[in-house]
Design a protein around this motif. Structure first.
Motif, mmCIF file in Angstrom:
data_model
loop_
_atom_site.group_PDB
_atom_site.id
_atom_site.type_symbol
_atom_site.label_atom_id
_atom_site.label_comp_id
_atom_site.label_asym_id
_atom_site.label_seq_id
_atom_site.Cartn_x
_atom_site.Cartn_y
_atom_site.Cartn_z
ATOM 1 N N PRO A 338 0.820 -1.212 0.000
ATOM 2 C CA PRO A 338 0.000 0.000 0.000
ATOM 3 C C PRO A 338 0.856 1.266 0.000
ATOM 4 O O PRO A 338 1.922 1.311 0.621
ATOM 5 C CB PRO A 338 -0.812 -0.118 1.297
ATOM 6 C CG PRO A 338 -0.770 -1.560 1.655
ATOM 7 C CD PRO A 338 0.546 -2.073 1.157
ATOM 8 N N VAL A 339 0.391 2.287 -0.694
ATOM 9 C CA VAL A 339 1.078 3.583 -0.716
ATOM 10 C C VAL A 339 0.922 4.239 0.654
ATOM 11 O O VAL A 339 -0.190 4.309 1.197
ATOM 12 C CB VAL A 339 0.493 4.480 -1.819
ATOM 13 C CG1 VAL A 339 1.094 5.881 -1.733
ATOM 14 C CG2 VAL A 339 0.724 3.876 -3.189
ATOM 15 N N GLN A 340 1.999 4.706 1.211
ATOM 16 C CA GLN A 340 2.001 5.347 2.520
ATOM 17 C C GLN A 340 2.319 6.836 2.372
ATOM 18 O O GLN A 340 2.969 7.256 1.423
ATOM 19 C CB GLN A 340 3.041 4.693 3.446
ATOM 20 C CG GLN A 340 2.825 3.204 3.673
ATOM 21 C CD GLN A 340 1.577 2.907 4.468
ATOM 22 O OE1 GLN A 340 1.124 3.725 5.278
ATOM 23 N NE2 GLN A 340 0.991 1.726 4.253
ATOM 24 N N GLY A 341 1.892 7.623 3.350
ATOM 25 C CA GLY A 341 2.241 9.043 3.378
ATOM 26 C C GLY A 341 1.406 9.876 2.431
ATOM 27 O O GLY A 341 0.315 9.496 2.008
ATOM 28 N N ARG A 342 1.942 11.034 2.062
ATOM 29 C CA ARG A 342 1.226 11.994 1.215
ATOM 30 C C ARG A 342 0.995 11.388 -0.170
ATOM 31 O O ARG A 342 1.930 10.926 -0.824
ATOM 32 C CB ARG A 342 2.073 13.266 1.099
ATOM 33 C CG ARG A 342 1.316 14.493 0.585
ATOM 34 C CD ARG A 342 2.264 15.684 0.584
ATOM 35 N NE ARG A 342 1.629 16.902 0.122
ATOM 36 C CZ ARG A 342 1.023 17.785 0.888
ATOM 37 N NH1 ARG A 342 0.956 17.560 2.197
ATOM 38 N NH2 ARG A 342 0.485 18.887 0.382
ATOM 39 N N PRO A 343 -0.240 11.344 -0.651
ATOM 40 C CA PRO A 343 -0.500 10.712 -1.944
ATOM 41 C C PRO A 343 0.148 11.467 -3.101
ATOM 42 O O PRO A 343 0.324 12.697 -3.052
ATOM 43 C CB PRO A 343 -2.025 10.723 -2.060
ATOM 44 C CG PRO A 343 -2.527 11.624 -1.006
ATOM 45 C CD PRO A 343 -1.443 11.835 0.000
ATOM 46 N N GLU A 344 0.480 10.719 -4.133
ATOM 47 C CA GLU A 344 1.098 11.289 -5.325
ATOM 48 C C GLU A 344 0.015 11.846 -6.244
ATOM 49 O O GLU A 344 -1.007 11.204 -6.494
ATOM 50 C CB GLU A 344 1.886 10.198 -6.059
ATOM 51 C CG GLU A 344 2.460 10.640 -7.391
ATOM 52 C CD GLU A 344 3.006 9.475 -8.201
ATOM 53 O OE1 GLU A 344 3.501 9.717 -9.308
ATOM 54 O OE2 GLU A 344 2.914 8.320 -7.714
ATOM 55 N N MET A 345 0.225 13.049 -6.751
ATOM 56 C CA MET A 345 -0.709 13.651 -7.701
ATOM 57 C C MET A 345 -0.455 13.069 -9.093
ATOM 58 O O MET A 345 0.683 13.106 -9.579
ATOM 59 C CB MET A 345 -0.544 15.169 -7.724
ATOM 60 C CG MET A 345 -0.961 15.856 -6.440
ATOM 61 S SD MET A 345 -0.643 17.635 -6.432
ATOM 62 C CE MET A 345 1.148 17.637 -6.304
ATOM 63 N N ILE A 346 -1.499 12.521 -9.708
ATOM 64 C CA ILE A 346 -1.343 11.890 -11.023
ATOM 65 C C ILE A 346 -2.396 12.427 -11.984
ATOM 66 O O ILE A 346 -3.110 13.365 -11.665
ATOM 67 C CB ILE A 346 -1.430 10.349 -10.918
ATOM 68 C CG1 ILE A 346 -2.749 9.921 -10.263
ATOM 69 C CG2 ILE A 346 -0.258 9.797 -10.119
ATOM 70 C CD1 ILE A 346 -2.932 8.414 -10.204
ATOM 71 N N THR A 347 -2.484 11.832 -13.164
ATOM 72 C CA THR A 347 -3.329 12.258 -14.291
ATOM 73 C C THR A 347 -3.016 13.715 -14.652
ATOM 74 O O THR A 347 -1.861 14.098 -14.729
ATOM 75 C CB THR A 347 -4.836 12.042 -14.003
ATOM 76 O OG1 THR A 347 -5.267 12.911 -12.952
ATOM 77 C CG2 THR A 347 -5.111 10.612 -13.618
ATOM 78 N N TYR A 348 -4.035 14.548 -14.841
ATOM 79 C CA TYR A 348 -3.803 15.934 -15.266
ATOM 80 C C TYR A 348 -2.965 16.720 -14.260
ATOM 81 O O TYR A 348 -2.360 17.735 -14.605
ATOM 82 C CB TYR A 348 -5.132 16.702 -15.405
ATOM 83 C CG TYR A 348 -6.211 16.050 -16.200
ATOM 84 C CD1 TYR A 348 -6.198 16.072 -17.589
ATOM 85 C CD2 TYR A 348 -7.282 15.426 -15.561
ATOM 86 C CE1 TYR A 348 -7.217 15.494 -18.318
ATOM 87 C CE2 TYR A 348 -8.306 14.850 -16.282
ATOM 88 C CZ TYR A 348 -8.268 14.882 -17.661
ATOM 89 O OH TYR A 348 -9.284 14.311 -18.385
ATOM 90 N N TYR A 349 -2.989 16.278 -13.017
ATOM 91 C CA TYR A 349 -2.514 17.121 -11.921
ATOM 92 C C TYR A 349 -1.106 16.763 -11.441
ATOM 93 O O TYR A 349 -0.682 17.253 -10.399
ATOM 94 C CB TYR A 349 -3.491 17.010 -10.752
ATOM 95 C CG TYR A 349 -4.923 17.196 -11.174
ATOM 96 C CD1 TYR A 349 -5.403 18.452 -11.536
ATOM 97 C CD2 TYR A 349 -5.787 16.115 -11.248
ATOM 98 C CE1 TYR A 349 -6.704 18.619 -11.941
ATOM 99 C CE2 TYR A 349 -7.094 16.275 -11.652
ATOM 100 C CZ TYR A 349 -7.560 17.532 -12.002
ATOM 101 O OH TYR A 349 -8.857 17.694 -12.416
ATOM 102 N N GLN A 350 -0.392 15.924 -12.174
ATOM 103 C CA GLN A 350 0.953 15.564 -11.743
ATOM 104 C C GLN A 350 1.823 16.821 -11.637
ATOM 105 O O GLN A 350 1.618 17.814 -12.337
ATOM 106 C CB GLN A 350 1.564 14.568 -12.725
ATOM 107 C CG GLN A 350 1.653 15.098 -14.158
ATOM 108 C CD GLN A 350 2.382 14.154 -15.061
ATOM 109 O OE1 GLN A 350 3.447 13.674 -14.710
ATOM 110 N NE2 GLN A 350 1.821 13.873 -16.234
ATOM 111 N N ALA A 351 2.807 16.725 -10.755
ATOM 112 C CA ALA A 351 3.628 17.907 -10.443
ATOM 113 C C ALA A 351 4.344 18.459 -11.666
ATOM 114 O O ALA A 351 4.570 19.673 -11.768
ATOM 115 C CB ALA A 351 4.644 17.539 -9.361
ATOM 116 N N ASP A 352 4.707 17.590 -12.627
ATOM 117 C CA ASP A 352 5.434 18.049 -13.820
ATOM 118 C C ASP A 352 4.500 18.373 -14.973
ATOM 119 O O ASP A 352 4.967 18.694 -16.073
ATOM 120 C CB ASP A 352 6.426 16.958 -14.270
ATOM 121 C CG ASP A 352 7.484 16.680 -13.212
ATOM 122 O OD1 ASP A 352 7.818 17.622 -12.467
ATOM 123 O OD2 ASP A 352 7.953 15.525 -13.118
#
Length: 493
Positions: A338-352
């Protein structure tokens, strides 16, 4: 001068109405023409109830088909005009003195149309968009023609037409109320569409003068109904390979049942109740054994049906409205943990991505904490752009979206990134206009419903509001990706 013209027009209208009244008073009394045949029999209450039913089904289908094709298939602007035009056309065609399409021919096509809807609902809407859009509307047209043709065929003598048209109007109202008001608050998906298609099978006239051999064969159709019902339920109880087989072959099985109903109607003249039962079983199969991979939950509101899809291996959860993704979250790492901690922003909203780059550019230019406004909450992904000391304010029109995004069993962006969020509920054109002027460094406008555009958020007047609320050197960032329209030049203009 203009006031004088208006006054003259009103005087002329009143004079013409008065003239019509005088001529009507002087005219001889109307004596209806009577034929030598026996006096017309007053329609009974069962016939009146059937008129209401025959008017209600296509009226409800109009709303249901429009909701289905404009949210689940293609959220193109003004797409609702096409089903409405077809619906009105059926009234014109069936009540002509000489119908353009014979009613017997339409009744032969009606089981094909019902079977077509069953297949299209099982098949889905993304694989061949034009075929699916055209197919749903063609089937709707034939079903509505059959229902309205039955109304035209059973209309009473002239002296009872007033009650006939009252029944038609009342039935249209009932159908519209069911599909437009009751169903959205009763079902979590567009269940009214398959329900009304099943009821459309009951709109067929009762089979009369059936040869004895065909009557015997058609009675055996109830055995098929029972067998199909048992076969639909057993795989759910067995699980394992049987359940997998049903999911993989669902489209083929449903198509076979739909084809069987056509054969039973056309060749064996089976009664409408057994046909409606078979269609209902096929529709239940579509719901029980969806051909989507993974687990699907639905949430419905006035603004449409939202799907929360967890893929087959449980690695991702996706928020969809119609055929458009409105946010997603990674649940499992590549190794299955399972992913732990702050979730990763994906799809349109990814950091890059585009929005991530815009936010970082504004942060760098300001050199301090941001004050940001986001119109459209979605899955809550952008809450993870919030940093300590910054002020982020979200505006959302749909309470069901707020509830979904804030529920950790669906998405954890809000819980892990912005637990104190207090979204502003309401139409952002109104609620955002109440915000202080010159406050925000960045305004993000991402408020689509499926792929449809809230036009009132992309007008010159809306832009004037955004600019009024921007701080010096602030920026408005708008989501412009769309399947049907080129929006970038519109927004810039």
């Amino acid at each position: 001068m203009q006031n004088i013209m208006w006054t003259g027009g009103y005087v002329l209208l009143i004079a013409l109405i008065a003239t019509c009244g005088v001529l009507l008073m002087r005219s001889p009394p109307y004596v209806p023409q009577t034929s030598d045949s026996a006096p017309a029999v007053a329609p009974g209450w069962l016939l009146r109830a059937r008129w209401i039913f025959l008017a209600a089904v296509p009226s409800g289908l109009l709303v249901a088909v429009t909701a289905h094709i404009s949210t689940d298939v293609a959220a193109a602007p003004l797409l609702w005009v096409l089903p409405l035009s077809l619906y009105l056309l059926t009234w014109v065609l069936v009540f002509q003195s000489r119908p353009l399409i014979p009613h017997k021919f339409v009744l032969m096509l009606q089981p094909l149309a019902i079977a077509g809807v069953v297949y299209l609902l099982a098949f889905g809407g993304e694989r061949n968009l034009l075929l699916t859009l055209g197919g749903h509307q063609l089937c709707f047209f034939i079903i509505a023609m059959a229902c309205h043709g039955e109304l035209a065929r059973t209309r009473p003598a002239a002296r009872y037409l007033t009650g006939f048209y009252v029944a038609l109007s009342f039935g249209g109202m009932v159908g519209g109320l069911f599909a437009g008001l009751i169903a959205p608050y009763t079902f979590s998906w567009i269940a009214e569409y398959p329900i009304l298609v099943v009821l459309a099978a009951l709109c067929r006239p009762k089979e009369e003068d059936v040869p004895p051999l065909l009557a015997k064969i058609s009675r055996w159709s109830w055995l098929l109904v029972i067998a199909a019902g048992i076969a639909a339920i057993v795989p759910l109880q067995m699980g394992g390979e049987a359940l997998t087989f049903m999911r993989e072959q669902m489209v083929s099985i449903v198509a076979s049942i739909a084809a069987l109903t056509v054969v039973l109607v056309v060749l064996f003249r089976a009664d409408r109740y057994s046909i409606a039962s078979l269609i209902a079983i096929a529709m239940v199969l579509v719901r029980l054994y969806p051909n989507e991979d993974g687990k699907v939950e639905t949430v419905r509101s006035f603004f449409g049906v939202h799907k929360i899809v967890t893929n087959a291996d449980g690695a991702y959860r996706v928020l969809m409205h119609g055929t458009t993704i409105h946010g997603a979250q990674r649940l499992l790492n590549a190794d299955g943990t399972p992913v732990q901690g702050r979730p990763e922003m994906i799809t349109y909203y990814q950091a890059d991505g585009g929005i991530g780059g815009a936010i970082e550019a504004i942060r760098a230019r300001k050199g301090g904490d941001l004050r940001a406004a986001v119109i459209g909450l979605g899955a809550g992904t952008l809450t993870c752009q919030n940093r300590p000391g910054e002020v982020w304010r979200f505006f959302e029109i749909d309470q069901s979206m707020i509830d979904t995004a804030a529920d950790p069993k669906y998405f954890s962006y809000i819980r892990d990134c912005y637990p104190d969020i207090k979204p502003v509920l309401g139409d952002a054109r109104l609620t955002f206009a109440k915000e202080p002027d010159g406050l925000y460094d960045i305004i993000v406008v991402d408020a689509y419903s499926s792929d449809a555009i809230p036009i009132h958020l992309a007008t010159q007047e809306a832009m004037a509001i955004y600019k009024q609320k921007l701080a010096p050197h602030g920026v408005v960032v708008m989501h412009v990706s769309n399947r049907h329209l080129e929006l970038a030049s519109v927004i810039v203009g």
